[in-house]
Scaffold this motif. Structure first.
Motif, mmCIF file in Angstrom:
data_model
loop_
_atom_site.group_PDB
_atom_site.id
_atom_site.type_symbol
_atom_site.label_atom_id
_atom_site.label_comp_id
_atom_site.label_asym_id
_atom_site.label_seq_id
_atom_site.Cartn_x
_atom_site.Cartn_y
_atom_site.Cartn_z
ATOM 1 N N ALA A 78 0.845 -1.197 0.000
ATOM 2 C CA ALA A 78 0.000 0.000 0.000
ATOM 3 C C ALA A 78 0.879 1.245 0.000
ATOM 4 O O ALA A 78 1.851 1.331 0.752
ATOM 5 N N PHE A 79 0.531 2.196 -0.855
ATOM 6 C CA PHE A 79 1.263 3.459 -0.953
ATOM 7 C C PHE A 79 0.283 4.606 -0.743
ATOM 8 O O PHE A 79 -0.747 4.676 -1.416
ATOM 9 N N ARG A 80 0.604 5.498 0.194
ATOM 10 C CA ARG A 80 -0.272 6.616 0.537
ATOM 11 C C ARG A 80 -0.089 7.760 -0.448
ATOM 12 O O ARG A 80 1.030 8.170 -0.750
ATOM 13 N N ALA A 81 -1.192 8.295 -0.931
ATOM 14 C CA ALA A 81 -1.148 9.419 -1.870
ATOM 15 C C ALA A 81 -0.466 10.629 -1.247
ATOM 16 O O ALA A 81 0.304 11.336 -1.910
ATOM 17 N N ALA A 82 -0.718 10.877 0.032
ATOM 18 C CA ALA A 82 -0.168 12.051 0.709
ATOM 19 C C ALA A 82 1.355 12.022 0.815
ATOM 20 O O ALA A 82 1.979 13.061 1.020
ATOM 21 N N ASP A 83 1.957 10.848 0.660
ATOM 22 C CA ASP A 83 3.405 10.715 0.796
ATOM 23 C C ASP A 83 4.152 10.845 -0.527
ATOM 24 O O ASP A 83 5.371 10.660 -0.562
ATOM 25 N N SER A 113 9.856 14.233 0.462
ATOM 26 C CA SER A 113 10.723 14.191 1.635
ATOM 27 C C SER A 113 9.856 14.424 2.872
ATOM 28 O O SER A 113 8.842 15.102 2.808
ATOM 29 N N PRO A 114 10.240 13.874 4.012
ATOM 30 C CA PRO A 114 9.404 13.953 5.212
ATOM 31 C C PRO A 114 9.105 15.381 5.674
ATOM 32 O O PRO A 114 8.091 15.623 6.298
ATOM 33 N N ASP A 115 9.953 16.337 5.367
ATOM 34 C CA ASP A 115 9.740 17.704 5.844
ATOM 35 C C ASP A 115 8.962 18.567 4.842
ATOM 36 O O ASP A 115 8.842 19.770 5.022
ATOM 37 N N VAL A 116 8.379 17.960 3.786
ATOM 38 C CA VAL A 116 7.595 18.737 2.818
ATOM 39 C C VAL A 116 6.151 18.779 3.253
ATOM 40 O O VAL A 116 5.579 17.860 3.720
#
Length: 116
Positions: A78-83, A113-116
């Motif tokens: 599963a891949f999250r769209a928000a990521d 990237s996690p900080d976006v």
């Protein structure tokens, strides 16, 4: 036989129940379509149950299909769209790969990237 009664603290009234979502509508799952040749495909999530488990996906024609009817292996990625980058994420819908690792790489390449 005897049993002890264990008292659990109650959830405060009005506090919502929080469920960790595995997937949500609009995310993408990659499932095995043919185990003989190792064909993996990305499908947009159409519906999930209350625990966030994918129940159905959407075909190119807009039909809702049950994941259990399509998947030939126990693995579901599963891949999250928000990521992920929205345009690149949408471009991966219904794409196929001959190896599940290639699918993981394709989604990793468009991850935010996690900080976006």
């Amino acid at each position: 036989m005897t049993a002890d009664i264990v008292e659990f603290p109650a959830r405060p009234a009005g506090e919502p129940v929080r469920v960790r979502r595995v997937a949500a509508e609009g995310d993408i799952v990659v499932i095995c379509l043919n185990a003989t040749v190792g064909l993996w495909a990305a499908w947009p999530v159409a519906a999930v149950d209350d625990d966030g488990v994918v129940m159905s996906v959407t075909s190119r024609a807009g039909k809702m299909l049950g994941v259990g009817r399509l998947n030939c292996a126990p693995d579901v990625l599963a891949f999250r769209a928000a990521d992920h980058d929205p345009e690149a994420f949408a471009a991966l819908r219904w794409r196929t790969w001959m190896d599940q690792d290639d699918a993981v790489i394709a989604f990793a390449e468009i991850a935010r990237s996690p900080d976006v």
